[in-house]
Design an enzyme around this catalytic site. Structure first.
Site, PDB file in Angstrom:
ATOM      1  CE1 TYR A   1      -2.638   2.107   0.846  1.00 35.08           C
ATOM      2  CE2 TYR A   1      -1.197   3.378   2.634  1.00 35.08           C
ATOM      3  CZ  TYR A   1      -2.809   3.582   2.031  1.00 35.08           C
ATOM      4  OH  TYR A   1      -3.396   4.889   2.108  1.00 35.08           O
TER       5      TYR A   1
HETATM    6  O1  LIG Z   1      -2.056   7.015   7.751  1.00 39.53           O
HETATM    7  C1  LIG Z   1      -2.187   6.176   6.740  1.00 39.53           C
HETATM    8  O2  LIG Z   1      -1.660   6.207   6.172  1.00 39.53           O
HETATM    9  C2  LIG Z   1      -3.281   4.994   7.322  1.00 39.53           C
HETATM   10  O3  LIG Z   1      -4.023   5.127   8.241  1.00 39.53           O
HETATM   11  C3  LIG Z   1      -4.985   3.642   8.203  1.00 39.53           C
HETATM   12  O4  LIG Z   1      -4.023   2.375   8.161  1.00 39.53           O
HETATM   13  P1  LIG Z   1      -3.563   1.788   9.657  1.00 39.53           P
HETATM   14  O5  LIG Z   1      -3.368   3.239  11.128  1.00 39.53           O
HETATM   15  O6  LIG Z   1      -2.974   0.807   9.850  1.00 39.53           O
HETATM   16  O7  LIG Z   1      -5.111   2.260  10.175  1.00 39.53           O
HETATM   17  P2  LIG Z   1      -5.464   1.471  11.325  1.00 39.53           P
HETATM   18  O8  LIG Z   1      -6.282  -0.551  10.023  1.00 39.53           O
HETATM   19  O9  LIG Z   1      -7.529   1.183  11.723  1.00 39.53           O
HETATM   20  O10 LIG Z   1      -4.922   0.541  12.248  1.00 39.53           O
HETATM   21  C4  LIG Z   1      -4.731   1.210  13.731  1.00 39.53           C
HETATM   22  C5  LIG Z   1      -3.844   0.939  14.360  1.00 39.53           C
HETATM   23  O11 LIG Z   1      -4.363  -0.316  15.568  1.00 39.53           O
HETATM   24  C6  LIG Z   1      -3.769  -1.510  15.228  1.00 39.53           C
HETATM   25  N1  LIG Z   1      -4.598  -2.208  14.952  1.00 39.53           N
HETATM   26  C7  LIG Z   1      -5.708  -2.372  13.661  1.00 39.53           C
HETATM   27  C8  LIG Z   1      -6.312  -3.913  13.234  1.00 39.53           C
HETATM   28  C9  LIG Z   1      -6.097  -4.653  14.475  1.00 39.53           C
HETATM   29  O12 LIG Z   1      -6.808  -6.055  14.356  1.00 39.53           O
HETATM   30  N2  LIG Z   1      -5.276  -4.454  15.401  1.00 39.53           N
HETATM   31  C10 LIG Z   1      -4.155  -3.239  15.887  1.00 39.53           C
HETATM   32  O13 LIG Z   1      -3.519  -3.270  17.210  1.00 39.53           O
HETATM   33  C11 LIG Z   1      -2.713  -1.025  13.649  1.00 39.53           C
HETATM   34  O14 LIG Z   1      -1.864  -1.901  13.232  1.00 39.53           O
HETATM   35  C12 LIG Z   1      -2.692   0.730  13.931  1.00 39.53           C
HETATM   36  O15 LIG Z   1      -1.069   0.600  15.328  1.00 39.53           O
HETATM   37  C13 LIG Z   1      -5.634   3.710   6.945  1.00 39.53           C
HETATM   38  O16 LIG Z   1      -6.204   2.214   7.001  1.00 39.53           O
HETATM   39  C14 LIG Z   1      -4.976   2.912   5.894  1.00 39.53           C
HETATM   40  O17 LIG Z   1      -5.987   3.636   4.365  1.00 39.53           O
HETATM   41  C15 LIG Z   1      -3.512   4.437   5.300  1.00 39.53           C
HETATM   42  O18 LIG Z   1      -4.535   5.658   5.053  1.00 39.53           O
END
Ligand SMILES: O=C(O)[C@H]1O[C@H](OP(=O)(O)OP(=O)(O)OC[C@H]2O[C@@H](n3ccc(=O)[nH]c3=O)[C@H](O)[C@@H]2O)[C@H](O)[C@@H](O)[C@H]1O
Length: 403
Positions: A242
């Site tokens: 991504y």
């Molecule tokens: O800033 C971005 O550019 C991205 O932001 C977002 O990604 P992320 O920051 O990964 O958000 P998100 O999935 O809410 O996980 C948040 C936290 O929860 C943790 N997480 C997640 C799932 C889970 O089951 N357990 C967990 O600990 C996980 O490890 C993480 O630390 C957008 O989805 C992406 O499209 C993109 O725009």
């Protein structure tokens, strides 16, 4: 010497026992007893083939008609109406991904201040499309048309620009999600690379060329460990496909700026949340699972360090998007030719205050008044990064974004 008949019919015994000699001739003559009967048969066959072909093309054109969700005089009128501005100096903006989370909010904000908006969305099923349809209805109630179509549809893209001289494109359509890239890598190439190039090709040829603001991502910082993340930090170590497609988008847009004079602004969004949000994101899925009494999995980094995100509220992101559009500058090219240099910018849009993921869960528990069943696991090597933290001084300076 084998006769022609011998060559035409295999000598090995098979399903069809060939009755050679007289019998064949007899059968042949029974069917085509005379040249006149043969002629009638031939005519019959030709007629049959012709009618089959015309039926096929009728079915095809019917399919085109019924499956196409765009086209027609009425549709063109709706597009023009939706694009109409309602304030002096207003913009006409094509918003891609308009039925998405950020796209729907930005579209409503633009319309509210008197800009014209035409939305585009392919309503894919990465998450339940009924949520996208609900957002589309919301936009429709504010006189914003969201066309159902794909960025990669060259004809549709050209048609939209034929109908409206868009001053700006707010490009938010993308395959989102960091971890899903391991499951479906090609969807990222389809939307974030191929779709982006199709859009830029359309914009470069448009007359006038629009200015473009598009969604990059905080994930471009990848393994960068200098905090807070500044636009000057390195972005050449993506941790997920991504992130790699978003970083590629920054390079691709730079090329189009350089060659064709398109004014381009990339926005690095930091984990955006808020109403009408995406069900695949942690705050949303945690809430759903907590309410259903299901266990939630919380990832943890090296040495048992909690993961943290610079969670950013949607209204701040909308301000940043509008600020970027307002300060985008103009594209200089026309007819696919550059006429002079045009602005090329990249900005962080984040909250600047990272929150640890377990703290997010605490907040949810407090407001839901339900205790979460937590399962803490080591962060799997699936593209996640341990933390994000935005420095937004550049955005503040350029358009006074956010707080
Ligand atoms: O800033 C971005 O550019 C991205 O932001 C977002 O990604 P992320 O920051 O990964 O958000 P998100 O999935 O809410 O996980 C948040 C936290 O929860 C943790 N997480 C997640 C799932 C889970 O089951 N357990 C967990 O600990 C996980 O490890 C993480 O630390 C957008 O989805 C992406 O499209 C993109 O725009």
């Amino acid at each position: 010497m084998p006769s022609l008949e011998d060559e035409l019919f295999p000598s090995t015994p098979g399903k069809f026992k060939i009755d050679r000699g007289h019998n064949i001739n007899r059968q042949f003559h029974r069917c085509f007893a005379s040249t006149s009967t043969m002629f009638i048969w031939a005519l019959f066959l030709i007629a049959l083939t012709a009618s089959y072909l015309s039926f096929q093309s009728f079915v095809d054109s019917g399919n085109r008609y019924f499956t196409a969700s765009w086209g027609g005089i009425q549709w063109e009128k709706q597009i023009r109406n939706s694009a109409k501005t309602n304030r002096p100096g207003g913009m006409s903006v094509l918003v891609t991904g308009a039925a998405g989370f950020i796209g729907s909010h930005v579209s409503l904000a633009l319309k509210k201040r008197g800009d014209g908006v035409v939305g585009l969305d392919n309503f894919n099923n990465y998450y339940d499309p009924s949520l996208k349809k609900a957002r589309q209805s919301l936009l429709h109630s504010q006189a914003i048309l969201v066309v159902e179509g794909d960025l990669n549809d060259v004809k549709l893209m050209a048609k939209l620009f034929d109908l409206v001289a868009f001053t700006h494109v707010m490009h938010l359509a993308a395959q989102a999600g960091v971890r899903y890239a391991m499951e479906n890598p090609s969807s990222y190439v389809h939307s974030n690379i191929a779709g982006l190039v199709t859009l830029l090709e359309t914009c470069k040829s448009a007359n006038p060329q629009p200015a473009i603001v598009w969604a990059s991502s905080s994930s471009v910082y990848g393994l960068n460990d200098k905090v807070p993340f500044s636009e000057l930090d390195r972005t050449d170590q993506p941790a997920s496909l991504y992130a790699a497609t978003k970083k590629a988008g920054e390079e691709i847009t730079h090329t189009y700026n350089h060659i064709y004079g398109l004014a381009i602004t990339g926005l690095r969004f930091f984990t955006v949340y808020g109403p009408w949000g995406r069900p695949d994101m942690a705050y949303f899925s945690f809430t759903r699972n907590i309410l259903q009494g299901k266990t939630i999995t919380i990832y943890r980094g090296k040495n048992k360090a909690d993961l943290a995100r610079d969670f950013t509220y949607i209204d701040d992101i909308v301000k940043g998007c509008l600020g970027s559009l307002d300060t985008s500058g103009r594209s200089t090219g026309s007819g696919g030719k550059k006429r002079g240099p045009a602005p090329y910018r990249n900005f962080n849009l984040g909250n600047t205050t990272p929150v640890k993921v377990p703290t997010l869960v605490n907040i949810l528990e407090k407001h839901l008044r339900v205790k979460a069943k937590r399962k803490i696991v080591e962060m799997p090597g699936n593209g996640d990064v341990p933390y994000t933290h935005a420095n937004i001084s550049l955005a503040r300076r350029e358009f006074g974004a956010l707080a």
